[in-house]
Design a protein around this motif. Structure first.
Motif, short mmCIF file in Angstrom:
data_model
loop_
_atom_site.label_atom_id
_atom_site.label_comp_id
_atom_site.label_asym_id
_atom_site.label_seq_id
_atom_site.Cartn_x
_atom_site.Cartn_y
_atom_site.Cartn_z
N TYR A 1 0.84 -1.21 0.00
CA TYR A 1 0.00 0.00 0.00
C TYR A 1 0.87 1.26 0.00
O TYR A 1 0.62 2.21 -0.73
CB TYR A 1 -0.93 -0.03 1.22
N CYS B 1 -0.08 6.75 -6.61
CA CYS B 1 -1.11 7.78 -6.82
C CYS B 1 -2.46 7.30 -6.28
O CYS B 1 -2.65 6.12 -5.97
CB CYS B 1 -1.21 8.10 -8.30
N ASP B 2 -3.41 8.22 -6.20
CA ASP B 2 -4.73 7.91 -5.65
C ASP B 2 -5.48 6.83 -6.43
O ASP B 2 -6.09 5.95 -5.82
CB ASP B 2 -5.59 9.18 -5.54
N GLU C 1 -4.32 4.26 -7.94
CA GLU C 1 -3.74 2.97 -7.55
C GLU C 1 -4.24 2.57 -6.16
O GLU C 1 -4.59 1.41 -5.92
CB GLU C 1 -2.20 3.04 -7.55
N ARG C 2 -4.31 3.56 -5.24
CA ARG C 2 -4.78 3.27 -3.87
C ARG C 2 -6.27 2.92 -3.87
O ARG C 2 -6.70 2.06 -3.11
CB ARG C 2 -4.48 4.46 -2.95
N ASP C 3 -7.03 3.62 -4.72
CA ASP C 3 -8.48 3.32 -4.81
C ASP C 3 -8.71 1.89 -5.30
O ASP C 3 -9.58 1.18 -4.80
CB ASP C 3 -9.17 4.31 -5.76
N ARG D 1 -8.01 -0.45 -2.51
CA ARG D 1 -9.10 -0.42 -1.53
C ARG D 1 -10.32 -1.22 -2.02
O ARG D 1 -10.93 -1.98 -1.29
CB ARG D 1 -9.51 1.02 -1.23
N ASP E 1 -4.88 3.76 7.65
CA ASP E 1 -5.93 4.59 7.03
C ASP E 1 -6.85 3.74 6.16
O ASP E 1 -8.06 3.97 6.10
CB ASP E 1 -5.34 5.76 6.24
N GLN F 1 -10.94 3.08 6.71
CA GLN F 1 -11.97 3.17 5.67
C GLN F 1 -12.83 1.90 5.65
O GLN F 1 -14.05 1.96 5.47
CB GLN F 1 -11.32 3.38 4.30
#
Length: 929
Positions: free
Chosen positions: A363, A368-369, A371-373, A376, A411, A415
């Motif tokens: 993680y 970038c966001d 990739e993180r989304d 998740r 984090d 979520q």
């Protein structure tokens, strides 16, 4: 015009070469090569650049350049000899021999060529002798190992010899050439553990640092077979195969830092396919029921070590993206395993934690966001897909997965807690009658209450629930876990005395119960681990930590747990010790701001009376007496992904706190603390490395380095100490690093050489200019030891610097200790080089006045050093000696020399008399009859 510029650049390169600036010379020659087509000039430039390559030890470049010069002129004797030198360094003795043979043919009377011929001939004969003996040795070993009638002693000896041979380049190549891989696989097929181990370890040695051989072995043995060997129940076997795979990965990915040349580079073009195949098989191992717990741990260790980027400055995170797309669900399956359910995979105590750490590393490695989304969403789909009102086991696995993620990227875990039904399911499981459900739910609640914001929600909703379970359950396992949950919520205010969550005395009661369980040997290790987890939170309270350190049985029980194979406890033990030693960061309290906060009715953090220095010192003494150092040394050795950089930082903080009192450092060294600190100073977080380096500096400053860091380890201490000589570090760190380096540089020239190579000299010189008296004194003392080294002396001899001037001026300082160190340095420099004696008289007009002051000094050690300098100047040059005799120095020498030498003054009087004898030798003075 270009030809003229090329000729100028050649001359410029020659000047740089004469000044020993080989990098600049190489640059000039390279620029000139681009501008000329003149064959004679090209040959000269290549030949000259080859000379630079030899000087900078870039032998591959030197051989290549010399070859190009020879291509232009086959009788270029300088180029031939330079190529010969380069090839010799590269180990290509037969080719080097041919070159020098040609040189000797062209110039038969050149003694240098004849000597090189003889030397190379001897080396080649020796190499051939070793080679032939190696061939026969390899053959003999395999015969013994594959003979079913060989006796045990012979088998063991041959197996060990084979491993040693595989680690040497020549031996590894011989085994490989003589059908060794097939024979080693025959050893594996015998199914005898000791022979299988020997074969795997030999293969591991053969793969290290050789890309082509590693690729060939990987294809010959096959990755599926390697993984099936690693899946074995035998822990030793599993670890050996893990090391083999790591050696293959290092060689294929270039992590071995070997420079691949010639044939080696030509054979292997692309290793990405092999690396991807290895990663894919490791991911498959995670979810296979055939794989033992040990094997699963080793697969996770390899993924932890090799998939995420080592440095976030590297842009390419394709390995991580591949693992997220193809393996994240498999990792989540491992994280969600519940040991008490029948569907559970074989696990060890460490497996789930290793998987949580891998999720965290993956993680953190995303760029970038989007990739993180994506990451998740995979987690959300996996967890929500497990919820099933008809199947309680699936619900338990879903909550266990959330619990595992909360131990990784927090984090992301937060979520997931917000997902519909997750918190409700936790509460429902807490009320379940099944022990497994309650265990999983309580653990998840504990992990969910790590952050204060989330904890406040759980304090309002979960405390009553946890208290209810605590009162009603008869099961000790659940009781301990609910207690830890209460501990965690009770410590949500941190070290702030005024922010206590629970009523006065409750925290101490919780801690007392934790200590009681910790000492209860009848409870299983996994459950007792939770008692340490509870103390990790509760010891933020000063009353708790004070009671805990006084409870010797509880301390010893925690230390014993830290030494077990269950490494998931490392972080909790390290946190508890950080709390007990108060080695966490404390924000500086500014009195004016405190008054302002009180005036505006803002909350002001309060320090507990037992967090004052006297109490902390007492706790440190008790921990040392209980044997904390041997436990820390054992924790540092854990070769496991669970020993994270954050845990290393905590251990470094504890070490630094323990080293604070100079009287305790002897105990720390005796129990192996010096050796344990070195890896912490070389790897980990930036803060952790600095803390460990500072602790090393404290030990190096007052201990005998031969005892504190035995053998070759002492050379590893130099770099961490040099890293503290930085303006960003505080004065105490600078000072203690200088003291440590002074102690090391006084031991041997090899250590002085190491300090010099780590580029510490400019930093030491900078601190000699410091306004702070102690820093200036420590730096001057360090330089006094360093000037014994020849390369340091050459720096003083070089033109265009003020090094000698600085030392001469420091001899004129008012501070006795600075004067003593500077005079010592000057005495050694002037004794080593006559040129420096003459240079000393030119660097400042005050030199004679300073010398006279030294020779009249009240402190005998300073006076002795002054007289030694005077003797060196007198012995260096007759003109200079005449100048000294004509000054007041003669009178000083006469007065000192006429004194009656008692025991203390003997050396001073003797040196003064030697100076007078030198003057008599020149005939400047005559003896009085």
């Amino acid at each position: 015009m270009a030809e003229g510029e090329a000729a100028q650049l050649k001359e410029e390169g020659n000047r740089h070469f004469q000044l020993q600036d080989y990098k600049a010379a190489t640059k000039s020659y390279s620029q000139a090569l681009k501008l000329t087509k003149d064959k004679a000039l090209l040959a000269t430039l290549y030949r000259n650049r080859a000379a630079c390559g030899l000087k900078t030890e870039n032998y591959v470049q030197a051989a290549s350049d010399a070859s190009r010069a020879i291509d232009i002129n086959s009788s270029d004797i300088k180029a031939l000899y330079r190529r010969c030198q380069a090839l010799e360094h590269l180990g290509k003795l037969d080719q080097a021999f041919k070159d020098v043979q040609r040189c000797a043919t062209l110039e038969p009377r050149n003694q240098n060529f004849q000597e090189t011929l003889r030397r190379l001939n001897t080396s080649i004969q020796e190499k051939l002798r070793v080679q032939f003996s190696t061939d026969s040795r390899v053959q003999k070993m395999f015969e013994i190992l594959l003979d079913p009638n060989s006796d045990a002693d012979k088998l063991e000896k041959s197996a060990n010899n084979l491993i040693v041979l595989g680690r040497e380049e020549a031996g590894a190549e011989k085994i490989f050439q003589n059908n060794g891989v097939a024979l080693l696989l025959q050893l594996v097929d015998t199914k005898k553990p000791e022979l299988m181990l020997a074969a795997v370890r030999t293969l591991s040695g053969m793969c290290s640092g050789h890309r082509a051989r590693a690729t060939a072995i990987l294809h010959a043995v096959r990755i599926d077979r390697i993984c099936s060997l690693m899946a074995a129940e035998n822990e030793e076997m599993s670890l050996a195969v893990c090391n083999l795979l790591q050696a293959i990965i290092d060689s294929l990915s270039g992590e071995d830092k070997q420079e691949h040349r010639g044939k080696e580079e030509a054979v292997v073009l692309d290793t990405k396919k092999d690396l991807k195949q290895i990663t894919s098989h490791l991911l498959d191992m995670l979810v296979s029921k055939k794989v033992s717990g040990q094997g699963r741990d080793q697969a996770l260790n390899l993924l932890n070590k090799n998939v995420p980027r080592k440095d976030l400055a590297i842009h390419d995170n394709s390995r991580t993206i591949y693992v997220v797309d193809n393996g994240l669900r498999k990792i989540l399956k491992v994280v969600g395993q519940v040991p008490d359910l029948p569907s559970c995979l074989p696990l060890t105590d460490n497996t789930r934690m290793l998987a949580s750490i891998l999720i965290n590393k993956l993680y953190d490695d995303l760029r970038c966001d989007p990739e993180r989304d994506h990451f998740r969403k995979i987690c959300e789909e996996y967890i929500t897909g497990k919820f099933d009102p008809q199947d309680m086991d699936k619900n338990v696995i879903a909550i266990q997965t959330v619990s595992g993620i909360l131990q990784g990227p927090f984090d992301l875990g937060n979520q997931l807690l917000g997902l519909r039904g997750v918190m409700e399911m936790m509460v429902a499981l807490c009320g379940s009658e099944r022990e497994t459900d309650q265990l999983v739910a309580v653990e998840a609640l504990i992990h969910a209450s790590t952050k204060l914001s989330r904890a406040t929600f759980i304090i309002t909703n979960g405390v009553s629930l946890l208290k209810e379970i605590y009162k009603t359950t008869k099961n000790e396992k659940i009781k301990i876990r609910t207690l830890v949950g209460l501990c965690k919520l009770g410590s949500a205010g941190g070290t702030d005395y005024a922010l206590r969550q629970f009523a006065e005395g409750s925290t101490e009661k919780l801690a007392k119960q934790c200590r009681k369980w910790l000492c209860n040997a009848s409870i299983d290790t996994r459950t007792r681990r939770w008692a340490v987890e509870g103390l990790a939170y509760l010891t933020l309270d000063a009353d708790v930590k004070d009671d805990f350190v006084q409870d010797i049985p509880a301390l010893q029980a925690m230390f014993e747990l830290a030494k077990t194979s269950d490494k998931t406890i490392l972080y909790s033990v390290a946190t508890t010790l950080v709390n007990c030693t108060n080695s966490y960061d404390v924000k500086e309290v500014i009195p004016e701001l405190v008054q302002l906060a009180k005036f505006s009715k803002q909350h002001v953090p309060e320090e507990h009376p037992k967090d004052k220095k006297d109490f902390v010192d007492m706790r440190v003494k008790r921990l040392l007496k209980a044997g904390v150092i041997s436990v820390l040394a054992c924790m540092v050795k854990a070769d496991n992904a669970i020993l994270t950089d954050q845990t290393k930082e905590l251990l470094a903080r504890v070490f630094l706190a323990l080293c604070d009192n100079p009287k305790d450092r002897g105990t720390i060294v005796a129990q192996g603390g010096g050796k344990a600190l070195i890896p912490l100073a070389l790897e980990g977080t930036d803060v952790g490395k600095v803390k460990a380096a500072h602790a090393l500096a404290k030990i190096a400053a007052v201990s005998n380095p031969d005892i504190a860091f035995p053998g070759e380890r002492v050379y590893e201490v130099v770099r961490p100490l040099v890293s503290l000589l930085d303006t960003q570090r505080d004065g105490l760190q600078n000072y203690e690093a200088l003291l440590g380096l002074t102690n090391l540089s006084g031991r041997s020239d090899k250590l002085r050489q190491k300090i010099f190579k780590e580029k510490a000299l400019p930093d030491i010189e900078n601190y000699m200019f410091e306004n702070h008296d102690q820093l200036r004194q420590a730096a001057t003392e360090c330089m006094c030891n360093m000037v014994v080294n020849k390369e340091v002396q050459e720096r003083f001899l070089a033109d265009g610097n003020d090094r000698l001037k600085l030392v001469v001026l420091l001899c004129g300082e008012d501070d006795d200790k600075v004067q003593n160190a500077a005079a010592g340095a000057l005495a050694m420099l002037t004794a080593a080089h006559k040129k420096l004696c003459l240079k000393m008289t030119q660097v400042t007009t005050q030199w004679l006045e300073i010398l006279q002051r030294l020779c009249l000094h009240d402190r005998l050690s300073v006076q002795h050093r002054g007289l030694v300098i005077a003797y060196n100047l007198l012995a260096a040059d007759a003109e200079l000696a005449k100048k000294l005799v004509e000054s007041e120095l003669l009178e000083i020498l006469t007065v000192v020399g006429k004194q009656e030498p008692d025991e203390k003054k003997a050396a001073v009087v003797q040196t003064a008399r030697e100076c007078l004898v030198k003057c008599m030798d020149y005939g400047f003075i005559k003896p009085v009859s």
